[in-house]
Design an enzyme around this catalytic site. Structure first.
Site, PDB file in Angstrom:
ATOM      1  CD  GLU A  59      -0.333   6.688 -12.915  1.00 26.64           C
ATOM      2  OE1 GLU A  59      -0.822   5.511 -12.174  1.00 26.64           O
ATOM      3  OE2 GLU A  59       0.602   6.394 -13.867  1.00 26.64           O
ATOM      4  CB  ALA A  81      -2.767  -1.954  -2.821  1.00 23.47           C
ATOM      5  CB  ILE A  83       1.038  -6.501  -4.533  1.00 25.60           C
ATOM      6  CG1 ILE A  83      -0.193  -5.983  -3.457  1.00 25.60           C
ATOM      7  CG2 ILE A  83       1.167  -8.019  -4.102  1.00 25.60           C
ATOM      8  CD1 ILE A  83      -1.459  -6.389  -3.833  1.00 25.60           C
ATOM      9  CB  THR A  87       4.900  -5.108 -10.609  1.00 27.37           C
ATOM     10  OG1 THR A  87       5.964  -4.283 -11.442  1.00 27.37           O
ATOM     11  CG2 THR A  87       5.095  -4.193  -9.542  1.00 27.37           C
ATOM     12  CG  HIS A  89       7.825  -1.876 -13.262  1.00 25.02           C
ATOM     13  ND1 HIS A  89       9.154  -2.193 -13.680  1.00 25.02           N
ATOM     14  CD2 HIS A  89       6.766  -2.255 -14.345  1.00 25.02           C
ATOM     15  CE1 HIS A  89       8.751  -2.579 -15.217  1.00 25.02           C
ATOM     16  NE2 HIS A  89       7.588  -2.650 -15.376  1.00 25.02           N
ATOM     17  CG  PHE A 114       3.343   6.948   2.169  1.00 25.08           C
ATOM     18  CD1 PHE A 114       3.609   7.174   1.203  1.00 25.08           C
ATOM     19  CD2 PHE A 114       3.571   5.407   2.962  1.00 25.08           C
ATOM     20  CE1 PHE A 114       3.912   6.015   0.309  1.00 25.08           C
ATOM     21  CE2 PHE A 114       4.093   4.513   2.238  1.00 25.08           C
ATOM     22  CZ  PHE A 114       4.464   4.813   0.654  1.00 25.08           C
TER      23      PHE A 114
HETATM   24  N1  INI Z   1       0.252   0.247  -9.261  1.00 23.93           N
HETATM   25  C1  INI Z   1      -0.256   0.034  -8.106  1.00 23.93           C
HETATM   26  O1  INI Z   1      -0.928   0.948  -7.503  1.00 23.93           O
HETATM   27  N2  INI Z   1       0.040  -1.145  -7.430  1.00 23.93           N
HETATM   28  C2  INI Z   1       0.981  -2.127  -8.108  1.00 23.93           C
HETATM   29  O2  INI Z   1       1.175  -3.067  -7.525  1.00 23.93           O
HETATM   30  C3  INI Z   1       1.360  -1.801  -9.315  1.00 23.93           C
HETATM   31  N3  INI Z   1       2.066  -2.819 -10.112  1.00 23.93           N
HETATM   32  O3  INI Z   1       2.291  -3.959  -9.566  1.00 23.93           O
HETATM   33  O4  INI Z   1       2.786  -2.708 -11.248  1.00 23.93           O
HETATM   34  C4  INI Z   1       0.927  -0.676 -10.107  1.00 23.93           C
HETATM   35  N4  INI Z   1       1.366  -0.452 -11.390  1.00 23.93           N
HETATM   36  C5  INI Z   1       0.886   0.866 -12.006  1.00 23.93           C
HETATM   37  C6  INI Z   1       1.529   2.207 -11.835  1.00 23.93           C
HETATM   38  O5  INI Z   1       1.078   2.494 -10.305  1.00 23.93           O
HETATM   39  C7  INI Z   1       0.984   3.005 -12.891  1.00 23.93           C
HETATM   40  O6  INI Z   1      -0.498   3.324 -12.805  1.00 23.93           O
HETATM   41  C8  INI Z   1       1.287   2.499 -14.312  1.00 23.93           C
HETATM   42  O7  INI Z   1       2.746   2.109 -14.392  1.00 23.93           O
HETATM   43  C9  INI Z   1       1.113   3.627 -15.338  1.00 23.93           C
HETATM   44  O8  INI Z   1       1.852   4.850 -14.995  1.00 23.93           O
END
Ligand code: INI
Length: 155
Positions: A59, A81, A83, A87, A89, A114
């Site tokens: 976001e 951060a 990691i 995930t 993703h 960044f």
């Molecule tokens: N968001 C992060 O900032 N860091 C992560 O490691 C992370 N993981 O691991 O999934 C993460 N996921 C949330 C993502 O940024 C969104 O907030 C979410 O997908 C909703 O759009």
């Protein structure tokens, strides 16, 4: 003689925004403290810094865009951060954030730094948030100062 431009770290009358992700807050809170520390130690007053918390790194670009479009800021620092262990993703979250931030910066002309830590583990992320590998938030704020001042010099 050729002309060259260089930013400095002492800026006057410049305003900065920070966009910080709540996901992995243990790390990002430390990145935020590092960024605020760098701004203050370079003479930026608290009144010239605005901070927005977002749910996750994904976001960051949209809120960065909103802040850049206000025209209030000379540079914006993004902090997050991502990691890998957390995930599948990882690549999407980190990659889309990098693309989005770069796009906002080029589209608005406001430098967006960044300051997103990408790592394989929480331990590695913490090492970049105030322990053995320094503080990426501090470094990002210093880059924001330099970019704001460089752009002012070119103008
Ligand atoms: N968001 C992060 O900032 N860091 C992560 O490691 C992370 N993981 O691991 O999934 C993460 N996921 C949330 C993502 O940024 C969104 O907030 C979410 O997908 C909703 O759009």
């Amino acid at each position: 003689m050729s002309k060259f431009y260089e930013g400095s770290f002492t800026v006057e009358g410049h305003r900065f925004a920070i966009v910080v992700s709540r996901f992995n807050e243990l790390v990002t809170q430390r990145l935020l403290e590092g960024a605020l520390d760098a701004f203050r130690r370079h003479g930026v007053s608290d009144g010239d810094i605005e901070t927005a918390w977002v749910p996750g790194t994904f976001e960051i670009p949209i809120i960065t865009k909103k802040l850049a479009e206000t025209g209030r800021f000379h540079a914006i620092v993004s902090l997050g951060a991502v990691i890998r262990g957390d995930t599948p993703h990882f690549e999407y979250v980190a990659g889309e954030a990098a693309k989005g931030i770069s796009h906002v910066s080029l589209q608005t002309g406001v430098p967006v730094i960044f300051g997103i830590v990408t790592s394989d583990s929480l331990e590695q992320a913490l090492e970049r948030a105030g322990s053995k590998h320094g503080n990426r938030g501090f470094d990002a704020a210093v880059s924001a100062l330099e970019m704001a001042s460089l752009i002012a010099a070119i103008k």
